[in-house]
Scaffold this motif. Structure first.
Motif, mmCIF file in Angstrom:
data_model
loop_
_atom_site.group_PDB
_atom_site.id
_atom_site.type_symbol
_atom_site.label_atom_id
_atom_site.label_comp_id
_atom_site.label_asym_id
_atom_site.label_seq_id
_atom_site.Cartn_x
_atom_site.Cartn_y
_atom_site.Cartn_z
ATOM 1 N N VAL A 4 0.857 -1.188 0.000
ATOM 2 C CA VAL A 4 0.000 0.000 0.000
ATOM 3 C C VAL A 4 0.885 1.226 0.000
ATOM 4 C CG1 VAL A 4 -1.933 -1.122 1.163
ATOM 5 C CG2 VAL A 4 -0.243 0.108 2.520
ATOM 6 N N ILE A 5 0.358 2.312 -0.490
ATOM 7 C CA ILE A 5 1.061 3.586 -0.452
ATOM 8 C C ILE A 5 0.156 4.570 0.278
ATOM 9 C CG2 ILE A 5 0.269 4.409 -2.710
ATOM 10 C CD1 ILE A 5 3.240 5.434 -3.057
ATOM 11 N N GLU A 6 0.751 5.297 1.222
ATOM 12 C CA GLU A 6 -0.003 6.216 2.068
ATOM 13 C C GLU A 6 0.522 7.631 1.936
ATOM 14 O OE1 GLU A 6 0.584 4.896 6.071
ATOM 15 O OE2 GLU A 6 -0.739 3.177 5.849
ATOM 16 N N THR A 7 -0.375 8.588 2.072
ATOM 17 C CA THR A 7 -0.006 9.981 2.264
ATOM 18 C C THR A 7 -0.822 10.476 3.436
ATOM 19 O OG1 THR A 7 -1.658 10.790 0.693
ATOM 20 C CG2 THR A 7 0.538 10.382 -0.176
ATOM 21 N N ASP A 8 -0.186 11.127 4.374
ATOM 22 C CA ASP A 8 -0.853 11.628 5.581
ATOM 23 C C ASP A 8 -1.672 10.538 6.262
ATOM 24 O OD1 ASP A 8 0.207 14.183 5.128
ATOM 25 O OD2 ASP A 8 -1.460 14.697 3.798
ATOM 26 N N SER A 9 -1.098 9.332 6.398
ATOM 27 C CA SER A 9 -1.720 8.185 7.067
ATOM 28 C C SER A 9 -2.996 7.695 6.392
ATOM 29 C CB SER A 9 -1.992 8.498 8.542
ATOM 30 O OG SER A 9 -0.791 8.789 9.212
ATOM 31 N N GLU A 10 -3.198 8.032 5.129
ATOM 32 C CA GLU A 10 -4.364 7.569 4.374
ATOM 33 C C GLU A 10 -3.879 6.721 3.202
ATOM 34 O OE1 GLU A 10 -7.955 9.341 1.598
ATOM 35 O OE2 GLU A 10 -6.883 10.698 2.927
ATOM 36 N N VAL A 12 -3.735 5.558 -0.300
ATOM 37 C CA VAL A 12 -4.136 6.189 -1.561
ATOM 38 C C VAL A 12 -3.859 5.300 -2.773
ATOM 39 C CG1 VAL A 12 -3.892 8.532 -0.654
ATOM 40 C CG2 VAL A 12 -1.940 7.431 -1.775
ATOM 41 N N GLY A 13 -3.299 4.122 -2.532
ATOM 42 C CA GLY A 13 -3.047 3.209 -3.626
ATOM 43 C C GLY A 13 -2.515 1.886 -3.126
ATOM 44 N N TYR A 14 -2.561 0.891 -4.015
ATOM 45 C CA TYR A 14 -1.993 -0.398 -3.660
ATOM 46 C C TYR A 14 -1.525 -1.122 -4.915
ATOM 47 C CZ TYR A 14 -6.106 -2.986 -5.275
ATOM 48 O OH TYR A 14 -7.106 -3.522 -6.047
ATOM 49 N N ALA A 15 -0.688 -2.118 -4.677
ATOM 50 C CA ALA A 15 -0.222 -2.988 -5.750
ATOM 51 C C ALA A 15 -0.223 -4.415 -5.227
ATOM 52 C CB ALA A 15 1.187 -2.601 -6.196
ATOM 53 N N SER A 16 -0.478 -5.352 -6.113
ATOM 54 C CA SER A 16 -0.365 -6.757 -5.735
ATOM 55 C C SER A 16 0.393 -7.494 -6.834
ATOM 56 C CB SER A 16 -1.743 -7.379 -5.510
ATOM 57 O OG SER A 16 -2.488 -7.407 -6.700
ATOM 58 N N GLY A 17 1.182 -8.435 -6.409
ATOM 59 C CA GLY A 17 1.986 -9.212 -7.331
ATOM 60 C C GLY A 17 2.872 -10.148 -6.551
ATOM 61 N N TYR A 18 3.871 -10.696 -7.200
ATOM 62 C CA TYR A 18 4.800 -11.571 -6.498
ATOM 63 C C TYR A 18 6.137 -11.621 -7.220
ATOM 64 C CZ TYR A 18 3.209 -15.044 -9.937
ATOM 65 O OH TYR A 18 2.890 -15.695 -11.092
ATOM 66 N N LEU A 31 6.345 -10.209 -10.893
ATOM 67 C CA LEU A 31 5.110 -10.185 -11.672
ATOM 68 C C LEU A 31 4.120 -9.302 -10.941
ATOM 69 C CD1 LEU A 31 4.910 -13.941 -12.608
ATOM 70 C CD2 LEU A 31 5.631 -12.052 -14.041
ATOM 71 N N LEU A 32 3.751 -8.230 -11.567
ATOM 72 C CA LEU A 32 2.853 -7.251 -10.981
ATOM 73 C C LEU A 32 1.461 -7.489 -11.543
ATOM 74 C CD1 LEU A 32 2.749 -4.854 -9.090
ATOM 75 C CD2 LEU A 32 3.418 -3.400 -10.981
ATOM 76 N N ASP A 33 0.527 -7.847 -10.664
ATOM 77 C CA ASP A 33 -0.821 -8.184 -11.091
ATOM 78 C C ASP A 33 -1.682 -6.943 -11.276
ATOM 79 O OD1 ASP A 33 -2.908 -10.043 -11.696
ATOM 80 O OD2 ASP A 33 -3.713 -9.706 -9.694
ATOM 81 N N GLU A 34 -1.636 -6.027 -10.330
ATOM 82 C CA GLU A 34 -2.429 -4.805 -10.466
ATOM 83 C C GLU A 34 -1.859 -3.669 -9.632
ATOM 84 O OE1 GLU A 34 -6.457 -5.366 -9.149
ATOM 85 O OE2 GLU A 34 -5.831 -6.395 -7.353
ATOM 86 N N ILE A 35 -2.106 -2.469 -10.097
ATOM 87 C CA ILE A 35 -1.793 -1.237 -9.366
ATOM 88 C C ILE A 35 -3.042 -0.377 -9.416
ATOM 89 C CG2 ILE A 35 -0.484 0.917 -9.353
ATOM 90 C CD1 ILE A 35 1.852 -0.524 -10.516
ATOM 91 N N VAL A 36 -3.438 0.120 -8.267
ATOM 92 C CA VAL A 36 -4.588 1.025 -8.187
ATOM 93 C C VAL A 36 -4.152 2.259 -7.411
ATOM 94 C CG1 VAL A 36 -6.948 1.319 -7.355
ATOM 95 C CG2 VAL A 36 -6.212 -0.892 -8.235
ATOM 96 N N ILE A 37 -4.388 3.431 -7.988
ATOM 97 C CA ILE A 37 -4.061 4.714 -7.358
ATOM 98 C C ILE A 37 -5.330 5.556 -7.317
ATOM 99 C CG2 ILE A 37 -2.665 6.829 -7.531
ATOM 100 C CD1 ILE A 37 -0.959 4.361 -6.981
ATOM 101 N N ASN A 38 -5.539 6.246 -6.225
ATOM 102 C CA ASN A 38 -6.668 7.168 -6.104
ATOM 103 C C ASN A 38 -6.658 8.088 -7.325
ATOM 104 O OD1 ASN A 38 -8.141 9.573 -5.501
ATOM 105 N ND2 ASN A 38 -7.921 9.188 -3.312
ATOM 106 N N PRO A 39 -7.779 8.173 -8.060
ATOM 107 C CA PRO A 39 -7.808 8.993 -9.275
ATOM 108 C C PRO A 39 -7.384 10.447 -9.059
ATOM 109 C CG PRO A 39 -9.782 7.640 -9.168
ATOM 110 C CD PRO A 39 -9.057 7.479 -7.849
#
Length: 61
Positions: A4-10, A12-18, A31-39
């Motif tokens: 997960v990636i946080e800014t100000d303890s919130e 704002v995005g994550y990635a999953s893979g292995y 292998l990166l399965d997905e990345i999601v970032i707050n729009p």
């Protein structure tokens, strides 16, 4: 691996893979399965940070 990636303890995005050893590549591959970032925060390089961590391992950015 899930990151997960946080800014100000919130979160704002994550990635999953292995990461695993691949004989054809003679070493580890990520292998990166997905990345999601707050729009609202896209375009700031947060996805690139998650990609780098997936490849190199955790660090504080």
């Amino acid at each position: 691996m899930s990151l997960v990636i946080e800014t100000d303890s919130e979160v704002v995005g994550y990635a999953s893979g292995y990461r695993h050893v691949n004989l054809a590549s003679c070493g580890q591959v990520a292998l990166l399965d997905e990345i999601v970032i707050n729009p609202a925060l896209r375009g700031r390089g947060l996805g690139r940070i998650l990609q780098k961590i997936t490849k190199t391992g955790p660090a504080r950015y």
